[in-house]
Design an enzyme around this catalytic site. Structure first.
Site, short mmCIF file in Angstrom:
data_model
loop_
_atom_site.label_atom_id
_atom_site.label_comp_id
_atom_site.label_asym_id
_atom_site.label_seq_id
_atom_site.Cartn_x
_atom_site.Cartn_y
_atom_site.Cartn_z
N THR A 248 28.95 -49.10 117.92
CA THR A 248 30.12 -48.71 116.94
C THR A 248 28.63 -47.95 115.02
OG1 THR A 248 28.78 -50.47 115.49
CG2 THR A 248 30.58 -50.96 116.16
N GLY A 249 29.02 -48.24 114.05
CA GLY A 249 28.90 -47.49 113.07
C GLY A 249 27.50 -48.67 112.21
N ASP A 250 26.77 -49.87 112.85
CA ASP A 250 26.48 -50.64 112.32
C ASP A 250 26.00 -51.99 113.48
OD1 ASP A 250 24.94 -51.99 110.35
OD2 ASP A 250 26.18 -50.92 108.23
N ASP A 251 25.35 -52.97 112.63
CA ASP A 251 24.80 -53.89 113.76
C ASP A 251 26.20 -54.59 114.45
OD1 ASP A 251 22.52 -54.03 112.32
OD2 ASP A 251 23.63 -55.71 111.55
#
Ligand SMILES: *[C@@H]1O[C@H](CO)[C@@H](O)[C@H](O)[C@H]1NC(C)=O
Ligand SMILES: *[C@@H]1O[C@H](CO)[C@@H](O)[C@H](O)[C@H]1NC(C)=O
Length: 446
Positions: A248-251
């Site tokens: 994904t684009g974060d944690d």
């Protein structure tokens, strides 16, 4: 030959058994939530659902779930979603139900963001995470439920988040973006064998929940999609996440428990969180605790994790004003490849809900064990930086080997306001962790 075969299979079986035991593969989330078989089954098509990708199925989902809620069949009801693309607005689940996505079934969020319902902010956050006031309801939402399953044959829940990401980028979001799936105040939840795609915001958010199992899921969102965290157990206990792929684009997984004075006031920790056999890639962190940890986080075990093409492998993050605690965290058996920073534990991360946060509310970080961590193409081994008036203690690094881009040399560790021990760590750890009399810090914390 014929007679020997049973013996061979018995030996093979024993070997396999031993192998599984030795490498921990037999340990699973099973047992945390009993798997239910539902005798009563309905299909979304019984309620007028049309999987043509154009027809709006909001009424069908809401009516089907209303029927499940009010008919209350013994053992609960399974709602079957056949192959096809079912466009819908957000909807609420109910207790004692299974949302079952067949192979090739897609539940797709509408792009009518102006019609999206609002719900109250979480009390432990005091406001929406990114905008003051309320927040858009999650695409699939559950509040005060028990015994709910979202499963099937790897069908897809698609948030069509692009429109929301652009609103965020252009700065014209009025309220906090919706999660893809959120359970609040619920227990006995299983999410398995589903693909989650393009969430507007965080993907799966169990908050004030207990006994939650998330396994065999795939979570996908573009690397540049803002705040698309994979799974965020938040002020929840007995959460088990395993055998999943997340990019994904974060944690990928971030364990949280509320934000500054609101999280401290609400005072609900996250505890007994297990994360195992998770693989994936994130521009931020693979396995994270924080930064919202104001209700406290304890007893987290993450093991058998593979992180590649990522910003940070393992990231424990908090800030002044957070208060709360982070203790008894164990991360072991991690392989990472091509990450900027292997390990980062920091006391200066994250923003504040407002300027009413208490600068004297310092986090308490004690008992973090990171062991058996191997990395290649790791630009920086790591940093562990506590707070001057709240040093991080009992930090144990054991059997850690983080290789740089060009061979075994990578820049040294950075440490401050930290104490603990390091055993067999390469590149060699900072002085604060090197004193041998501290090696008691490396007793198992879990
Ligand atoms: C869904 O749940 C939310 C929050 O619990 C509530 O505000 C909303 O009215 C519910 N929507 C429907 C259609 O039942
Ligand atoms: C669904 O995906 C999971 C996880 O990737 C996989 O283990 C499982 O075999 C798949 N199931 C089916 C029915 O394809």
């Amino acid at each position: 030959m014929f007679r020997i075969q049973p013996l061979v299979s018995v030996l093979l079986c024993c070997f396999t058994f031993w192998f599984h035991i030795s490498f921990g593969y037999l340990i699973t989330c099973s047992g945390i939530v009993p798997m239910r078989y539902r005798n009563d089954k309905v299909s979304i098509t019984d309620f007028g659902g049309v999987g043509d990708g154009k027809t709006l199925n909001t009424k069908a989902f809401r009516e089907a779930i209303y029927r499940i809620q009010h008919l209350r069949r013994r053992g609960g009801t399974l709602l079957y979603v056949p192959p096809g693309v079912y466009l819908t607005e957000s909807f609420n689940l109910t207790s004692h139900m299974t949302l079952y996505l067949a192979r090739g079934a897609v539940i797709k969020a509408t792009q009518d963001t102006w019609k999206w319902p609002l719900v109250a902010p979480l009390p432990s956050y005091g406001r929406g995470r990114e905008r003051p006031g309320g927040r858009y309801m999650s695409f699939i939402h559950g509040d005060g439920l028990r015994d709910v399953v979202i499963s099937g044959e790897n069908g897809t829940i698609d948030g069509q988040g692009g429109i929301w990401w652009n609103m965020w980028r252009q700065g014209n979001l009025q309220f906090t973006r919706p999660n893809l799936v959120e359970f609040m105040n619920s227990r006995g939840i299983i999410i398995s064998n589903v693909i989650f795609k393009n969430s507007p915001f965080w993907n799966i958010h169990p908050v004030y929940c207990s006994n939650v199992v998330i396994r065999y899921v795939t979570i996908l969102a573009p690397t540049d999609s803002p705040n698309t965290d994979g799974i965020d157990p938040d002020s929840s206990s007995n959460v088990c996440i395993e055998d999943s792929f997340i990019s994904t684009g974060d944690d990928l997984v971030a364990v949280k428990s509320g934000w500054d004075e609101y999280g401290i006031g609400y005072g609900r920790p996250s505890s007994h969180i297990t994360i195992r056999r998770v693989t994936g890639s994130s521009p931020f962190a693979g396995i994270a605790v924080g930064s919202e940890t104001s209700g406290g986080v304890e007893h987290v075990l993450a093991e058998n994790i593979v992180i590649y093409n990522s910003g940070i492998g393992v990231n424990i993050k908090t800030n002044i004003g957070r208060g709360g605690f982070i203790k008894n965290i164990t991360v072991s058996q991690v392989f990472m490849e091509n990450v900027r920073t292997g390990i980062k534990i920091a006391g200066d991360t994250g923003d504040h809900p407002d300027n009413r946060f208490n600068p004297n509310a310092l986090p308490y970080v004690k008992g973090v064990t990171l062991k058996n961590i191997w990395g290649v193409k790791v630009q920086k081994a790591g940093s562990i930086q506590g707070l001057k008036n709240a040093p991080f203690t009992n930090i144990c690094l054991s059997k850690i080997n983080l290789h740089g881009m060009t061979g075994p040399r990578s820049p040294p560790w950075k440490c401050s306001d930290v104490s603990g021990a390091a055993i067999e760590v390469s590149p060699s750890p900072c002085a604060q962790l090197s004193s041998p009399q501290q090696s008691g810090s490396c007793a198992n914390h879990f």
